[in-house]
Write a protein that holds these residues in place. Sequence first.
Motif, PDB file in Angstrom:
ATOM      1  N   ILE A  31     -37.883  15.656 -13.397  1.00  0.00           N
ATOM      2  CA  ILE A  31     -38.157  16.930 -14.057  1.00  0.00           C
ATOM      3  C   ILE A  31     -39.040  17.743 -13.122  1.00  0.00           C
ATOM      4  CG2 ILE A  31     -39.183  18.068 -16.058  1.00  0.00           C
ATOM      5  CD1 ILE A  31     -38.752  15.494 -17.630  1.00  0.00           C
ATOM      6  N   GLY A  64     -41.198  21.477 -12.627  1.00  0.00           N
ATOM      7  CA  GLY A  64     -41.759  22.588 -13.373  1.00  0.00           C
ATOM      8  C   GLY A  64     -43.161  22.904 -12.910  1.00  0.00           C
ATOM      9  N   THR A  95     -40.563  24.020 -17.367  1.00  0.00           N
ATOM     10  CA  THR A  95     -39.471  24.026 -16.407  1.00  0.00           C
ATOM     11  C   THR A  95     -39.181  25.453 -15.967  1.00  0.00           C
ATOM     12  OG1 THR A  95     -37.767  24.174 -18.115  1.00  0.00           O
ATOM     13  CG2 THR A  95     -38.451  21.959 -17.412  1.00  0.00           C
ATOM     14  N   GLU A 119     -36.205  26.941 -15.444  1.00  0.00           N
ATOM     15  CA  GLU A 119     -34.790  27.181 -15.664  1.00  0.00           C
ATOM     16  C   GLU A 119     -34.578  28.562 -16.259  1.00  0.00           C
ATOM     17  OE1 GLU A 119     -33.988  22.514 -16.770  1.00  0.00           O
ATOM     18  OE2 GLU A 119     -34.187  23.978 -18.360  1.00  0.00           O
TER      19      GLU A 119
END
Length: 121
Positions: free
Chosen positions: A3, A5, A32, A34
């Motif tokens: 992950i 971020g 994150t 995204e």
Amino acid sequence: MEIQGKLIKKLDQQTGQGKNGAWVKQEFIIETQEQYPRKVCISLWGDKVKDLETIQLGDSVKVLVNIESREFNGRWYTDVRAWRIEPMSKGITPEQAPELPPFNDNLYPPMEGGTDDGLPF
């Protein structure tokens, strides 16, 4: 699982005594990067808690995690446990930004018979 971020919050360390001795746990929140950012609460256990001390809020991190769920009294609980956390880049302030060298106007002098339009060709 990995992950990535930005570290947005560090929660307080929790300590206790179990049948195998003393334990320490610290949770932290990353967001994150995204299209639809998500916030994820991740826990560090034992000696791995020290890895979080060198990372500042706002730093981009890569976290390698194990995700595990367990059932208790008919309810399921999920734990996201980090086994490695690595800084990707530090959040820097404008004062910390590197200073660029001065621009050199004499790097490309005008060509013979040409106009001084600033182009080297």
